[in-house]
Write a protein that holds these residues in place. Structure first.
Motif, PDB file in Angstrom:
ATOM      1  N   LYS A  39       0.760  -1.141   0.236  1.00  0.00           N
ATOM      2  CA  LYS A  39      -0.217  -0.188  -0.647  1.00  0.00           C
ATOM      3  C   LYS A  39       0.648   1.477  -0.594  1.00  0.00           C
ATOM      4  O   LYS A  39       0.801   2.454  -0.394  1.00  0.00           O
ATOM      5  N   HIS A  40       2.387   0.746   0.029  1.00  0.00           N
ATOM      6  CA  HIS A  40       2.901   2.171   0.373  1.00  0.00           C
ATOM      7  C   HIS A  40       3.664   2.210  -1.117  1.00  0.00           C
ATOM      8  O   HIS A  40       3.815   1.478  -1.102  1.00  0.00           O
ATOM      9  N   ASP A  41       3.609   3.641  -1.462  1.00  0.00           N
ATOM     10  CA  ASP A  41       4.815   3.505  -2.346  1.00  0.00           C
ATOM     11  C   ASP A  41       6.419   3.614  -2.744  1.00  0.00           C
ATOM     12  O   ASP A  41       6.601   5.249  -1.674  1.00  0.00           O
ATOM     13  N   LEU A  42       6.289   2.744  -2.747  1.00  0.00           N
ATOM     14  CA  LEU A  42       8.359   2.527  -2.167  1.00  0.00           C
ATOM     15  C   LEU A  42       9.581   3.190  -3.594  1.00  0.00           C
ATOM     16  O   LEU A  42      10.273   2.750  -3.847  1.00  0.00           O
ATOM     17  N   SER A  43       9.038   4.351  -4.741  1.00  0.00           N
ATOM     18  CA  SER A  43       9.032   3.406  -5.953  1.00  0.00           C
ATOM     19  C   SER A  43      10.647   4.577  -5.990  1.00  0.00           C
ATOM     20  O   SER A  43      12.099   4.806  -6.315  1.00  0.00           O
ATOM     21  N   ASP A  44      10.057   5.866  -4.880  1.00  0.00           N
ATOM     22  CA  ASP A  44      11.399   7.357  -4.992  1.00  0.00           C
ATOM     23  C   ASP A  44      12.691   6.049  -3.885  1.00  0.00           C
ATOM     24  O   ASP A  44      14.332   6.330  -4.179  1.00  0.00           O
ATOM     25  N   ILE A  45      11.912   5.767  -2.905  1.00  0.00           N
ATOM     26  CA  ILE A  45      13.431   5.489  -2.156  1.00  0.00           C
ATOM     27  C   ILE A  45      14.210   3.691  -2.691  1.00  0.00           C
ATOM     28  O   ILE A  45      15.827   3.997  -2.282  1.00  0.00           O
ATOM     29  N   ILE A  46      13.695   3.432  -3.339  1.00  0.00           N
ATOM     30  CA  ILE A  46      14.180   2.540  -4.224  1.00  0.00           C
ATOM     31  C   ILE A  46      15.005   2.827  -4.878  1.00  0.00           C
ATOM     32  O   ILE A  46      16.067   2.486  -4.813  1.00  0.00           O
ATOM     33  N   LEU A  47      14.537   3.681  -5.883  1.00  0.00           N
ATOM     34  CA  LEU A  47      15.656   4.490  -7.220  1.00  0.00           C
ATOM     35  C   LEU A  47      16.824   4.255  -6.169  1.00  0.00           C
ATOM     36  O   LEU A  47      17.425   4.525  -6.986  1.00  0.00           O
ATOM     37  N   GLU A  48      16.549   5.936  -5.226  1.00  0.00           N
ATOM     38  CA  GLU A  48      17.630   6.124  -4.499  1.00  0.00           C
ATOM     39  C   GLU A  48      18.408   5.607  -3.902  1.00  0.00           C
ATOM     40  O   GLU A  48      20.274   5.204  -2.852  1.00  0.00           O
ATOM     41  N   SER A  49      18.175   3.795  -3.398  1.00  0.00           N
ATOM     42  CA  SER A  49      18.789   3.058  -2.730  1.00  0.00           C
ATOM     43  C   SER A  49      19.706   2.179  -4.037  1.00  0.00           C
ATOM     44  O   SER A  49      21.170   2.222  -3.834  1.00  0.00           O
ATOM     45  N   LYS A  50      18.948   2.229  -5.120  1.00  0.00           N
ATOM     46  CA  LYS A  50      19.971   0.892  -6.236  1.00  0.00           C
ATOM     47  C   LYS A  50      20.959   2.394  -6.357  1.00  0.00           C
ATOM     48  O   LYS A  50      22.246   2.312  -6.689  1.00  0.00           O
ATOM     49  N   GLN A  51      20.729   3.797  -6.341  1.00  0.00           N
ATOM     50  CA  GLN A  51      21.873   4.326  -7.428  1.00  0.00           C
ATOM     51  C   GLN A  51      22.842   4.614  -6.086  1.00  0.00           C
ATOM     52  O   GLN A  51      23.992   4.265  -6.342  1.00  0.00           O
ATOM     53  N   ASP A  52      22.489   4.239  -4.772  1.00  0.00           N
ATOM     54  CA  ASP A  52      23.446   4.469  -4.158  1.00  0.00           C
ATOM     55  C   ASP A  52      24.290   2.831  -4.106  1.00  0.00           C
ATOM     56  O   ASP A  52      25.537   2.837  -2.890  1.00  0.00           O
ATOM     57  N   GLY A  53      24.487   2.369  -4.883  1.00  0.00           N
ATOM     58  CA  GLY A  53      24.366   0.502  -4.482  1.00  0.00           C
ATOM     59  C   GLY A  53      23.574   0.182  -3.455  1.00  0.00           C
ATOM     60  O   GLY A  53      24.839  -1.206  -3.460  1.00  0.00           O
ATOM     61  N   PHE A  54      22.910  -0.109  -3.078  1.00  0.00           N
ATOM     62  CA  PHE A  54      22.336  -0.691  -2.307  1.00  0.00           C
ATOM     63  C   PHE A  54      20.712  -1.655  -3.520  1.00  0.00           C
ATOM     64  O   PHE A  54      20.284  -0.600  -3.678  1.00  0.00           O
ATOM     65  N   ARG A  55      20.573  -2.856  -2.866  1.00  0.00           N
ATOM     66  CA  ARG A  55      19.373  -3.832  -3.309  1.00  0.00           C
ATOM     67  C   ARG A  55      18.563  -3.568  -2.231  1.00  0.00           C
ATOM     68  O   ARG A  55      17.506  -4.751  -3.156  1.00  0.00           O
ATOM     69  N   PHE A  56      18.996  -3.906  -1.140  1.00  0.00           N
ATOM     70  CA  PHE A  56      18.730  -4.869   0.215  1.00  0.00           C
ATOM     71  C   PHE A  56      16.884  -4.327  -0.179  1.00  0.00           C
ATOM     72  O   PHE A  56      15.482  -4.951  -0.070  1.00  0.00           O
TER      73      PHE A  56
END
Length: 72
Positions: A24-41
């Motif tokens: 129910k939560h939009d995680l797209s921004d935080i996931i994109l930011e984490s991937k750009q920082d090299g994290f996939r968790f």
């Protein structure tokens, strides 16, 4: 040494709350930011939640979020 008049304070109020339905939560921004920082968790968390591999519903498990005052 820092003088008191040179210090700028930013106070952010956050509330830690359990997340009962992650999808129910939009995680797209935080996931994109984490991937750009090299994290996939976070991407893996979402994938495992969607697949049912890990939904944090077993005894002693939980998933929590830090939310701004406006609920974001």
């Amino acid at each position: 040494m820092c003088r008191i008049e040179d210090v700028e304070a930013i106070i952010v109020t956050i509330k830690i709350m359990p997340i009962n339905h992650l999808l129910k939560h939009d995680l797209s921004d935080i996931i994109l930011e984490s991937k750009q920082d090299g994290f996939r968790f976070l991407q893996r968390l979402l994938e495992e939640y969607r697949s049912g591999a890990n939904t944090f519903n077993q005894p002693g498990e939980g998933i929590f979020g830090a939310f701004h005052k406006n609920g974001e």
